[in-house]
Design a protein around this motif. Structure first.
Motif, PDB file in Angstrom:
ATOM      1  N   ARG A 138       0.761  -1.307   0.195  1.00 37.09           N
ATOM      2  CA  ARG A 138      -0.083  -0.213  -0.106  1.00 37.09           C
ATOM      3  C   ARG A 138       0.839   1.319  -0.124  1.00 37.09           C
ATOM      4  O   ARG A 138       0.296   2.307  -0.162  1.00 37.09           O
TER       5      ARG A 138
ATOM      6  N   ALA B 116       0.583   3.813  -3.120  1.00 29.96           N
ATOM      7  CA  ALA B 116      -0.822   4.463  -2.911  1.00 29.96           C
ATOM      8  C   ALA B 116      -0.918   5.518  -1.885  1.00 29.96           C
ATOM      9  O   ALA B 116      -1.206   6.478  -1.670  1.00 29.96           O
ATOM     10  N   HIS B 117      -0.433   5.174  -0.551  1.00 29.42           N
ATOM     11  CA  HIS B 117      -0.513   6.007   0.706  1.00 29.42           C
ATOM     12  C   HIS B 117       0.524   7.312   0.257  1.00 29.42           C
ATOM     13  O   HIS B 117       0.158   8.286   0.630  1.00 29.42           O
TER      14      HIS B 117
ATOM     15  N   ALA C 256      -1.053   9.761  -1.792  1.00 22.58           N
ATOM     16  CA  ALA C 256      -2.111  10.537  -1.059  1.00 22.58           C
ATOM     17  C   ALA C 256      -1.401  11.458  -0.339  1.00 22.58           C
ATOM     18  O   ALA C 256      -1.840  12.652  -0.113  1.00 22.58           O
TER      19      ALA C 256
ATOM     20  N   TYR D 105      -6.878   0.241  -2.936  1.00 24.29           N
ATOM     21  CA  TYR D 105      -6.370  -0.301  -1.671  1.00 24.29           C
ATOM     22  C   TYR D 105      -7.720   0.540  -0.939  1.00 24.29           C
ATOM     23  O   TYR D 105      -7.360   0.820   0.340  1.00 24.29           O
TER      24      TYR D 105
ATOM     25  N   THR E 204      -5.154   6.488   0.947  1.00 25.86           N
ATOM     26  CA  THR E 204      -5.073   6.194  -0.560  1.00 25.86           C
ATOM     27  C   THR E 204      -5.653   7.620  -1.131  1.00 25.86           C
ATOM     28  O   THR E 204      -6.191   8.329  -0.476  1.00 25.86           O
TER      29      THR E 204
ATOM     30  N   VAL F  43      -9.144   8.468   2.981  1.00 29.94           N
ATOM     31  CA  VAL F  43      -8.974   8.878   1.454  1.00 29.94           C
ATOM     32  C   VAL F  43      -8.786  10.273   1.646  1.00 29.94           C
ATOM     33  O   VAL F  43      -9.422  11.218   2.051  1.00 29.94           O
TER      34      VAL F  43
ATOM     35  N   ALA G 155      -7.414   0.869   3.378  1.00 37.65           N
ATOM     36  CA  ALA G 155      -6.964   1.984   3.869  1.00 37.65           C
ATOM     37  C   ALA G 155      -7.722   2.828   4.975  1.00 37.65           C
ATOM     38  O   ALA G 155      -8.920   2.409   5.155  1.00 37.65           O
TER      39      ALA G 155
END
Lengths: 383, 344
Positions: B82, B85-86, B89, B142, B115, B149, B146
């Protein structure tokens, strides 16, 4: 990772740029000129470089140069290219012959040739390629036979720029037919008396290259550079100087080709066409990749490395951008580029046809891919 | 100019590279079961969360390139962590130059996993056109794994609680994708360069995928024998791989430069980001397709790995604006800059 110029680099660029702006004031856009006119400006430009002390930029001070590093010449050429400067008529002398003679020449050879190159009095050409030896340069068949006091040379050379302006030739010839092909070659600083020169007409009508025929041409022992049988190693030095001096020009030429086609489309009012926008997007990505890749190459070199096989990727990308941009420009014409009497159409076709050479000259596209396959991907030799 | 990796960047690549080695294999495992955190997932989120985070928002002065070097290494091994993606973000929240409040500590140390929700259904790119429903995002990776968002909308960026998560069938099951319905923003920050920074995280992972696919293909070309020789000795096999390596290098160079341009607020940052994302997607898909081809018959089986690279490449190319949209943006910006009214 930092892509900003250092203060020292910036200062050098400013000095170079200031001089170039002044020296180029009366020089027209070379792209729009006929070959004769371009050659005229090449000569004028060469004289201005010599007078301004810009010949021998990267030569040591003891040889009359400015004593800057090899990169300085590349930066100078880059700044000149950005401004559309002519190619200096004795580029081979300044950037190939001089540095090679400095690296491998005897004191006598250096004294004999370097001042003439610096002062714009001795013009050089490069006699490497042969009709039967293009990509496989080491297979060259021009022979040098021992005679009293020197060598008698027979053979043919091809793709020689400026042969008709030069008085000296960087000449490779085979002095030992029995030795392995890379070992039997000798490098000569040949006077060109007795060379027969014939211009080659290219598909765009230009005659920038020549064929040269050597029938029993005498070259003295004094003109052997770097030792008999050592020519391949000396030739690699020349080729490295050639690549190095032009290292920062490729991205400029790529960007200028994209500029031209975009300007044309804007002028014609067709720049919003979605296929055109898409094509420009792809061209721009590759053109910028050449620029950034060149910066990384320079960075690696300065950090003490040698330019790796990745330079083949840059050459390949550059050739693709220029070829595709020029094709796109031709095809923007109403009749798809086939009516040469249209406004500027002949010049666009001339540039497009010239660009076809980019995947052939300076190492063919196939050779570049072989280098990448072998040295980046570690694949076995495929040639 | 010192356009070379710093010592630190080389160490990051090495450290993440060895973590990635241990997390390898999760892309395949997800084909036959639900996504599971790869080995190294927690360590990445915990120990590498400050990479690329500007000091003004709680970072320690790490450059965006530091982060991209780490993400590229993960992409190369198809690690289904993850972390990228994290990190995207987090980067999305880093763009507001006026922001002086640090990001929450639990985000930066990876206890709270984020995410990014950027792509709107039916739109090819961010700000392409106003989405049909401004509070629905698609292609969110994910989302169920997560904790929160980070959403991008026309008004800005906000930290959102999803009010509905609809799992979609992802072509790469190791990157689960969802449609996410968001609560309206209470507090929106200016996106600034955040979306550019985040898009480069995706571009970097694509560059890694391209690199991994090229390496796998080259390995096959070096070892597979037919007609009495290794197939890499045939130019018909070798040359497309050389093209893939060239496209990968171009994309990575563009990505690194774009990150530098964004970090230093250069005037060309926007076009460079679009160029990087477009080139990286194209390079990754091309490399994965060539990888399948060079594997011959085995290349079209589930059993062999090349399709895993293709799946990841497709998902990443589609996210944060399709590659084709980015390419058109590059073209449009380039043309706009040459119009007579534009400053030269």
């Amino acid at each position: 990772m930092d892509f900003a110029d250092s203060d020292v680099d910036l200062a050098f660029r400013r000095t170079v740029g200031g001089w170039l702006d002044e020296a180029l004031r009366d020089v027209p856009d070379q792209e729009e000129l006929s070959q004769d006119e371009r050659e005229h400006w090449s000569r004028v430009w060469q004289d201005r470089l010599c007078a301004g002390g810009w010949a021998g930029l990267s030569w040591p001070v003891e040889h009359g140069g400015r004593g800057l590093d090899a990169l300085a010449q590349a930066v100078f050429n880059e700044e000149a290219a950005v401004r559309g400067a002519p190619y200096p008529l004795n580029g081979v002398g300044m950037m190939l012959a001089g540095p090679t003679i400095i690296a491998h020449g005897t004191d006598e050879q250096q004294a004999r040739h370097l001042p003439g190159i610096l002062h714009g009095e001795e013009y050089w050409c490069q006699g490497f390629s042969e009709p039967g030896s293009g990509s496989d340069l080491a297979s060259l068949r021009t022979t040098a036979t021992r005679v009293d006091g020197g060598w008698r040379i027979n053979g043919a050379k091809i793709w020689t720029s400026n042969a008709h302006n030069a008085s000296r030739c960087l000449l490779l010839a085979r002095t030992d037919a029995e030795a392995p092909k890379h070992r039997g070659i000798t490098y000569f600083l040949a006077p060109m008396d007795g060379f027969t020169i014939r211009p080659l007409e290219m598909i765009n009508g230009d005659t920038e290259f020549n064929e040269m025929f050597l029938d029993d041409v005498f070259v003295s022992d004094d003109d052997v550079l770097g030792g008999v049988g050592n020519g391949w190693r000396v030739a690699l030095t020349t080729l490295a100087f050639e690549r190095g001096s032009m290292a920062l020009n490729l991205w400029v030429w790529a960007r200028q080709a994209v500029d031209r086609v975009v300007d044309l489309a804007v002028e014609r009012g067709v720049a919003d066409d979605s296929a055109f926008v898409d094509a420009v997007g792809a061209l721009q990505c590759d053109a910028e990749a050449v620029r950034i890749g060149s910066m990384r190459m320079v960075g690696e070199t300065r950090a003490g490395g040698v330019p790796g096989p990745e330079t083949s990727a840059l050459k390949s990308l550059w050739a693709g951008v220029v070829q595709n941009a020029n094709r796109l420009a031709v095809q923007l014409d109403e009749a798809g580029g086939v009516l040469l009497d249209g406004d500027g159409a002949a010049a666009r076709m001339r540039r497009y046809l010239r660009a076809r050479a980019h995947t052939i000259e300076g190492g063919t596209e196939e050779v570049q891919k072989s280098i990448l396959a072998e040295r980046v991907l570690d694949l076995p030799r495929s040639r | 100019m010192r356009a070379t990796f710093t010592q630190e960047q080389q160490e990051i690549a090495e450290a993440v590279g060895s973590l990635a080695e241990s997390g390898k294999g999760t892309a395949r495992a997800a084909l036959s079961g639900p996504w599971q955190a790869p080995a190294g997932d927690a360590a990445l989120l915990r120990d590498f969360g400050l990479l690329g985070v500007p000091e003004a928002v709680g970072g320690i002065g790490s450059s965006l390139i530091d982060l991209l070097v780490a993400v590229e290494a993960l992409g190369e091994h198809l690690v289904a962590s993850r972390f990228p993606a994290h990190a995207a973000a987090v980067q999305l929240m880093c763009g507001d130059r006026a922001r002086s409040v640090p990001l929450p500590a639990d985000v930066l140390d990876g206890r709270r996993v984020l995410t990014a929700a950027v792509d709107a259904p039916g739109a090819a790119g961010w700000a392409d056109r106003v989405p049909v429903d401004p509070l629905v995002r698609t292609l969110v990776p994910y989302a169920t794994q997560a904790d929160a968002v980070v959403a991008l909308g026309p008004a800005g960026v906000w930290l959102a609680d999803p009010i509905g998560v609809t799992a979609r069938e992802s072509v790469d099951p190791s990157v689960p994708l969802s449609d996410v319905a968001l609560s309206a923003a209470e507090q929106v920050t200016q996106p600034g360069a955040g979306v550019h920074r985040a898009a480069l995280v995706v571009a970097a992972e694509l560059c890694g995928v391209a690199q991994g696919a090229v390496e796998l293909a080259a390995e096959q070309a070096r070892t597979r024998r037919q007609f009495g020789r290794v197939i890499g000795s045939f130019q018909g096999v070798a040359f497309p791989l050389a093209e893939a390596a060239t496209a990968r290098k171009a994309a990575w160079d563009l990505t690194l430069y774009a990150a530098w341009a964004v970090d230093n607020a250069r005037p060309d940052a926007e076009i460079q980001v679009h160029a990087a994302k477009a080139a990286a997607g194209r390079a990754a898909i091309f490399a994965a397709e060539r990888c399948i081809q060079v594997h011959g018959g085995m290349g079209i089986t589930m059993e062999a790995d090349p399709h895993l690279f293709l799946r990841r490449a497709f998902v990443l190319d589609a996210r944060f604006g399709r590659g084709s949209w980015h390419r058109r943006r590059v073209g449009a910006l380039r043309i706009a800059a040459r119009r007579p009214t534009a400053p030269r």
